[in-house]
Design a protein around this motif. Structure first.
Motif, PDB file in Angstrom:
ATOM      1  N   SER A  66       0.868  -1.169   0.000  1.00 55.72           N
ATOM      2  CA  SER A  66       0.000   0.000   0.000  1.00 55.72           C
ATOM      3  C   SER A  66       0.901   1.213   0.000  1.00 55.72           C
ATOM      4  CB  SER A  66      -0.882   0.017   1.237  1.00 55.72           C
ATOM      5  OG  SER A  66      -0.073   0.156   2.374  1.00 55.72           O
ATOM      6  N   GLY A  67       0.838   1.997  -1.039  1.00 52.97           N
ATOM      7  CA  GLY A  67       1.803   3.080  -1.151  1.00 52.97           C
ATOM      8  C   GLY A  67       1.270   4.429  -0.739  1.00 52.97           C
ATOM      9  N   CYS A  68      -0.051   4.540  -0.575  1.00 51.74           N
ATOM     10  CA  CYS A  68      -0.588   5.882  -0.337  1.00 51.74           C
ATOM     11  C   CYS A  68      -1.352   5.949   0.974  1.00 51.74           C
ATOM     12  CB  CYS A  68      -1.487   6.294  -1.496  1.00 51.74           C
ATOM     13  SG  CYS A  68      -2.941   5.268  -1.669  1.00 51.74           S
ATOM     14  N   GLY A  69      -1.194   4.916   1.798  1.00 50.36           N
ATOM     15  CA  GLY A  69      -1.884   4.941   3.088  1.00 50.36           C
ATOM     16  C   GLY A  69      -3.390   4.882   2.947  1.00 50.36           C
ATOM     17  N   GLY A  70      -3.877   4.167   1.918  1.00 47.77           N
ATOM     18  CA  GLY A  70      -5.312   3.947   1.801  1.00 47.77           C
ATOM     19  C   GLY A  70      -6.091   5.088   1.193  1.00 47.77           C
ATOM     20  N   GLY A  75      -2.827   2.640  -6.212  1.00 41.85           N
ATOM     21  CA  GLY A  75      -3.224   1.453  -6.970  1.00 41.85           C
ATOM     22  C   GLY A  75      -2.408   0.215  -6.662  1.00 41.85           C
ATOM     23  N   LEU A  76      -1.657   0.221  -5.567  1.00 50.17           N
ATOM     24  CA  LEU A  76      -0.808  -0.935  -5.264  1.00 50.17           C
ATOM     25  C   LEU A  76      -1.568  -2.046  -4.548  1.00 50.17           C
ATOM     26  CD1 LEU A  76       2.549   0.537  -3.928  1.00 50.17           C
ATOM     27  CD2 LEU A  76       2.020  -0.303  -6.197  1.00 50.17           C
ATOM     28  N   CYS A  77      -2.599  -1.691  -3.804  1.00 51.37           N
ATOM     29  CA  CYS A  77      -3.218  -2.648  -2.892  1.00 51.37           C
ATOM     30  C   CYS A  77      -4.260  -3.520  -3.592  1.00 51.37           C
ATOM     31  CB  CYS A  77      -3.849  -1.904  -1.718  1.00 51.37           C
ATOM     32  SG  CYS A  77      -5.075  -0.717  -2.228  1.00 51.37           S
ATOM     33  N   ALA A 108      -7.836  -2.872  -2.104  1.00 53.22           N
ATOM     34  CA  ALA A 108      -8.237  -3.290  -0.759  1.00 53.22           C
ATOM     35  C   ALA A 108      -8.599  -2.099   0.125  1.00 53.22           C
ATOM     36  CB  ALA A 108      -7.127  -4.109  -0.116  1.00 53.22           C
ATOM     37  N   CYS A 109      -7.934  -0.963  -0.081  1.00 54.44           N
ATOM     38  CA  CYS A 109      -8.209   0.168   0.811  1.00 54.44           C
ATOM     39  C   CYS A 109      -9.595   0.756   0.549  1.00 54.44           C
ATOM     40  CB  CYS A 109      -7.132   1.236   0.674  1.00 54.44           C
ATOM     41  SG  CYS A 109      -7.049   1.994  -0.942  1.00 54.44           S
ATOM     42  N   GLN A 110     -10.216   0.403  -0.567  1.00 50.04           N
ATOM     43  CA  GLN A 110     -11.526   0.946  -0.894  1.00 50.04           C
ATOM     44  C   GLN A 110     -12.661  -0.047  -0.619  1.00 50.04           C
ATOM     45  OE1 GLN A 110     -11.768   4.214  -1.817  1.00 50.04           O
ATOM     46  NE2 GLN A 110      -9.586   4.138  -1.363  1.00 50.04           N
TER      47      GLN A 110
HETATM   48  S1  FES Z   1      -3.285   1.896  -0.608  1.00 47.94           S
HETATM   49 FE1  FES Z   1      -2.957   3.178  -2.318  1.00 47.94          FE
HETATM   50  S2  FES Z   1      -4.632   2.659  -3.537  1.00 47.94           S
HETATM   51 FE2  FES Z   1      -4.970   1.455  -1.813  1.00 47.94          FE
END
Ligand code: FES
Ligand SMILES: Cc1cc2nc3c(=O)[nH]c(=O)nc-3n(C[C@H](O)[C@H](O)[C@H](O)COP(=O)(O)OP(=O)(O)OC[C@H]3O[C@@H](n4cnc5c(N)ncnc54)[C@H](O)[C@@H]3O)c2cc1C
Lengths: 359, 206
Positions: A66-70, A75-77, A108-110
């Motif tokens: 996860s590159g952007c903390g959710g 788009g990594l998760c 996953a973060c969404q």
């Molecule tokens: S953690 Fe970056 S898009 Fe889900």
């Protein structure tokens, strides 16, 4: 008297309305626990309803990247939801193509945990552990980019183009940032990262402030770049800014292990100062007849106007028509990747031959 | 005064369309008419809210707030709730929107995300409050009020749906840069309003 009664009536109405909202909130907002079934029953987690899938998995030590903390911007998760997929949100559709959407791929973060879910998670993610490494060197390589070298206790097995997730200490328990591995995979107990300082950035500031001897926690390696090892396959590398990090790793290991492989490295930077590791790459170019190094500067330059321009324009000019099989690896800011992809398609590349990381 | 609910419904959808003849509820109309699916989602939410709040507000108004109603209810001389009408209507709408918001968050995350801030903003959507106030001014009965609330919602849905359809087509047409986006949307709204005026002769609403 009448005034008092009128006020009481008004307050009663308000109280009833507030009561209704509270009751509906109880009924409708997610409560209790939900179950996440991983790989059709291989593992089952019980987590609190209401949070998102990414944080639930991280809390249970399943380290998906996860590159952007959710925030839904990296788009990594990516994860496949096999049961009870509520459908992708508009935000996700820009990261997932329509074929994958049909298969149930989500970010996953969404994914909000409202009902029991079934997900499939690849073995490498399930096995990923939080490990630690010690900083053994940290040097400024250009105005705002530091090369940081870490030492691990056990061997870190990785392939070129992969990245690690560095855990960034923060109040929000699980915060990770992705950084591409910039070292040669042959260096077994060491790895290097090239980190650009983003003003106000949590992760990059943390890494820049690290001193020799400091300990960091990380997970990984991750990444699905499949480098074709046969010498006949030509390799085109395109990097922009710190996007040079994984390219350096690839260039160094390919020229060492597969000297017969033809490699062209196109590197775009803003100014002369941002042209990272120019000496290293020029030396590689001189020492290896199969390695070619091109660079271009997008702003600056009074000194050499022929190098002025965006890297995709140079690619268009310099890349020869295909003779054999080819692979392209791209890394850099999204607009650069999009422009380069267009050029590559024009030059006859297939989608399966191009690998990229946008950042 | 005593129009049948069906006539009122018809009038609210077409001849007295809340957007095109009242120009109410414009901010979300313009903000959310970029995509057909979001527009329909918002239209349905507005219809739902306007129907139910009109019904609720009618009951509250006629049994509690209206001059004389409190006297009937309590037997105390001189009580008058009329003065609270506006504040109570707004509170009813706010509570109702909050419940709808909770429901949508539960049922469809993607609609919830697409509607974004405009969902809670239905609270202050002037079309909704306008419908409740018109119902009082025009002295509609209970059924007529429901028809009016529902019709106005459907009218709003129809308007935003038409607009979204047109805007989706507009994306591919050459528009002078100074008019792109909101500018051309305003102009289109004006033209649509003129078209809706054609219906005016059909029913007269007072
Ligand atoms: S953690 Fe970056 S898009 Fe889900
Ligand atoms: C696969 C992958 C590999 C990566 N490899 C590297 C690498 O090798 N080296 C490296 O330095 N970074 C790399 N990144 C980017 C890195 O993960 C972080 O996103 C970056 O360091 C910013 O994190 P932060 O916590 O410092 O900033 P944040 O706290 O996340 O952001 C602070 C502010 O800066 C803005 N911002 C974030 N990123 C950028 C950017 N790139 N340019 C301008 N503004 C930005 C944000 O919008 C925000 O407003 C990679 C990312 C991915 C997805």
């Amino acid at each position: 008297m009448t005034l008092a009664v009128e006020i009481i009536v008004f307050m009663l109405i308000t109280a009833i309305l507030t009561g209704a909202v509270i009751i509906f909130n109880r009924i409708l907002s997610p409560s209790g626990n939900v179950k996440i079934r991983i790989n059709s029953g291989e593992k089952e987690l019980t987590v609190k309803a209401g949070s998102n899938l990414l944080s639930a998995l991280l809390e249970n030590s399943i380290y998906i990247p996860s590159g952007c903390g959710g925030k839904g911007t990296c788009g990594l998760c990516r994860i496949t939801v096999t049961e009870n997929n509520a459908g992708a949100l508009p935000l996700e559709c820009s990261f997932i193509n329509s074929q994958d959407l049909k298969k149930g791929v989500r970010l996953a973060c969404q994914v909000k945990l409202l009902d029991d879910l079934g997900v499939s998670i690849s073995a490498d993610y399930l096995e990923a552990r939080l490990r630690s490494a010690i900083v053994i060197q940290s040097t400024l390589v250009s105005g705002d980019i530091k090369e940081i070298i870490f030492e691990t206790q056990e061997e870190l097995v990785f392939e070129c183009g992969q990245y690690v997730q560095i855990k960034v200490p923060s109040e929000d328990e699980q915060l990770f940032r992705a950084y591409s591995l910039a070292s040669d995979p042959a260096e077994q107990k060491q790895f290097a990262l090239n980190v650009k300082l983003i003003p106000g950035g949590i992760g990059s500031t943390y890494l820049h402030e690290l001193k020799v001897g400091d300990k960091v926690e990380f997970t990984g390696p991750y990444g699905e770049w499949k480098l074709d090892l046969t010498p006949e396959t030509e390799l085109v590398l395109v990097g922009g800014g710190v996007g040079m990090a994984p390219m350096r790793s690839i260039a160094r290991s390919v020229t060492r292990c597969i000297p017969g492989k033809k490699v062209s490295f196109f590197y775009g930077a803003c100014t002369m100062d941002d042209l990272l590791f120019r000496n290293d790459f020029e030396k590689l170019d001189l020492d290896n007849s199969n390695f070619t190094y091109f660079w271009a500067l997008s702003s600056d330059t009074n000194e050499c106007t022929e190098r002025m321009g965006f890297i995709h324009e140079f690619l268009k000019k310099e890349l020869e028509p295909p003779i054999k099989d080819r692979q392209a690896f791209l890394c850099g800011p999204p607009p650069m990747i999009d422009a380069v992809m267009e050029v590559l398609f024009d030059k006859g590349f297939e989608e399966t031959e191009i690998f990229y990381d946008k950042f | 005064m005593n129009q049948s609910p069906l006539v009122i419904l018809f009038a609210a959808v077409l001849t007295n369309n809340i957007v095109f003849s009242g120009f109410l509820g414009m901010c979300s109309f313009i903000a959310l008419s970029k995509r057909i699916d979001t527009a329909i989602g918002m239209g349905l939410a507005v219809t739902f809210v306007s129907t139910f709040t009109t019904a609720l507000n009618w009951l509250i108004y006629h049994y509690i707030l209206k001059t004389g109603a409190l006297y009937k209810l309590t037997g105390i001389e001189g009580l008058d709730g009329e003065i609270f009408t506006l504040i109570v209507f707004i509170a009813v709408i706010a509570a109702f929107v909050q419940i709808v918001e909770l429901a949508i968050a539960r049922i469809s995350q993607s609609l919830y995300q697409a509607l974004g801030i405009f969902l809670p903003l239905i609270t202050v959507n002037c079309a909704i409050l306008g419908v409740s106030l018109f119902m009082v001014i025009r002295g509609y009965g209970f059924l007529a009020s429901i028809a009016f609330g529902f019709g106005s919602g459907i009218g709003w849905l129809l308007a935003i749906f038409l607009m979204a359809g047109i805007r989706q087509k507009l994306r591919f047409s050459k528009i002078s840069p100074s008019l792109e986006g909101i500018g051309i949307t305003m102009i289109t709204t004006g033209i649509l309003a003129m078209i809706f005026m054609v219906f005016n002769g059909m029913v007269r609403m007072n």
